[in-house]
Write a protein that holds these residues in place. Structure first.
Motif, short mmCIF file in Angstrom:
data_model
loop_
_atom_site.label_atom_id
_atom_site.label_comp_id
_atom_site.label_asym_id
_atom_site.label_seq_id
_atom_site.Cartn_x
_atom_site.Cartn_y
_atom_site.Cartn_z
N GLU A 137 49.64 32.32 46.28
CA GLU A 137 49.25 33.66 45.84
C GLU A 137 48.06 33.48 44.92
OE1 GLU A 137 50.79 37.34 43.05
OE2 GLU A 137 52.30 35.98 43.88
N VAL A 138 46.95 34.13 45.26
CA VAL A 138 45.72 33.97 44.49
C VAL A 138 45.29 35.33 43.95
CG1 VAL A 138 43.31 33.21 44.52
CG2 VAL A 138 45.01 32.04 45.96
N GLN A 139 45.09 35.40 42.65
CA GLN A 139 44.60 36.62 42.02
C GLN A 139 43.23 36.35 41.41
OE1 GLN A 139 47.74 37.83 39.27
NE2 GLN A 139 48.44 39.30 40.80
N VAL A 140 42.39 37.39 41.42
CA VAL A 140 41.06 37.30 40.84
C VAL A 140 41.03 38.18 39.60
CG1 VAL A 140 38.59 37.75 41.20
CG2 VAL A 140 39.99 36.85 43.08
N ALA A 141 40.60 37.60 38.48
CA ALA A 141 40.46 38.34 37.23
C ALA A 141 38.98 38.37 36.83
CB ALA A 141 41.28 37.70 36.12
N THR A 142 38.55 39.55 36.38
CA THR A 142 37.17 39.72 35.93
C THR A 142 37.20 40.23 34.48
OG1 THR A 142 37.08 41.99 36.76
CG2 THR A 142 36.34 40.24 38.26
N ASP B 285 52.23 32.98 34.05
CA ASP B 285 52.32 33.52 35.41
C ASP B 285 51.65 32.64 36.46
OD1 ASP B 285 53.57 35.71 34.29
OD2 ASP B 285 51.81 37.01 34.38
N TYR B 286 50.90 31.62 36.03
CA TYR B 286 50.06 30.86 36.97
C TYR B 286 50.32 29.36 36.91
CZ TYR B 286 47.70 35.32 37.04
OH TYR B 286 47.45 36.66 37.13
N ASP B 287 50.03 28.71 38.03
CA ASP B 287 50.11 27.25 38.13
C ASP B 287 48.75 26.60 37.98
OD1 ASP B 287 52.99 26.99 38.98
OD2 ASP B 287 52.25 28.35 40.52
#
Length: 186
Positions: free
Chosen positions: A35-40, A71-73
């Protein structure tokens, strides 16, 4: 052992990211099941840079300031000249990078993105690579710079340019599947 299909990965960016250095890792890691999320910075889409002009937008899932490390690895920072130069002056970005490193999570930076790691003060005594034009910056911050497609130092993955992206993504997957990395505090 952790598996890439169970991984949640955060990509941080702003306008001016190198098009392929965001899209290739994002799309390849998603294709492998992560699962990949992009944050700006503002939580809105960011415009890439491709060749000698503005490129396509990358949709954002959240603001960088709202990202929670638990929340992230892994954290991925695309390069380009503009993106990391804008990111490295943002307090939220520098703090997020430091926290990822001190928590033992994977941090991956390509091209000019090691500038952000330098700003976060997390490169000393690590073997790293980067785009050749920032080699001196990386060395002056205390890293041992190497000219190879990918360098890894205790969970910090770096690559030089878009030609290295296959090796970059492969090493991110390998590092995630190795699990949490104990390392010296930033």
């Amino acid at each position: 052992m952790p598996n890439i299909q169970d991984a949640k990965i955060l990509i941080i960016t702003t306008h001016g990211f190198e098009q392929s250095e965001l899209e290739f890792p994002r799309d390849q890691l998603r294709a492998k099941g992560a699962e990949v999320q992009v944050a700006t910075l503002d939580g809105k889409a960011a415009k890439g840079w491709e060749g000698s002009d503005w490129g396509r937008e990358a949709e954002a899932d959240l603001k960088i300031a709202d990202a929670k490390i638990a929340d992230y690895d892994a954290l991925v920072i695309p390069g380009g000249q503009i993106n990391p130069d804008l990111l490295r002056v943002e307090k939220d970005v520098v703090s997020l990078v430091k926290d990822f490193v001190t928590s033992g999570k994977i941090v991956a930076a390509v091209c000019h993105a090691p500038w952000v790691l330098v700003e976060a003060g997390v490169v000393k005594d690590r073997e790293m690579t980067s785009y050749h034009s920032i080699r001196t910056d990386v060395e002056n911050a205390g890293a041992r710079w190497v000219d190879q497609s990918v360098a890894v130092s205790n969970g910090i993955v770096t690559s030089r340019n878009p030609d290295d992206l296959k090796d970059f993504v492969a090493k991110i997957v390998e590092e995630i599947e190795e699990g949490k990395h104990d390392r010296d505090a930033a």
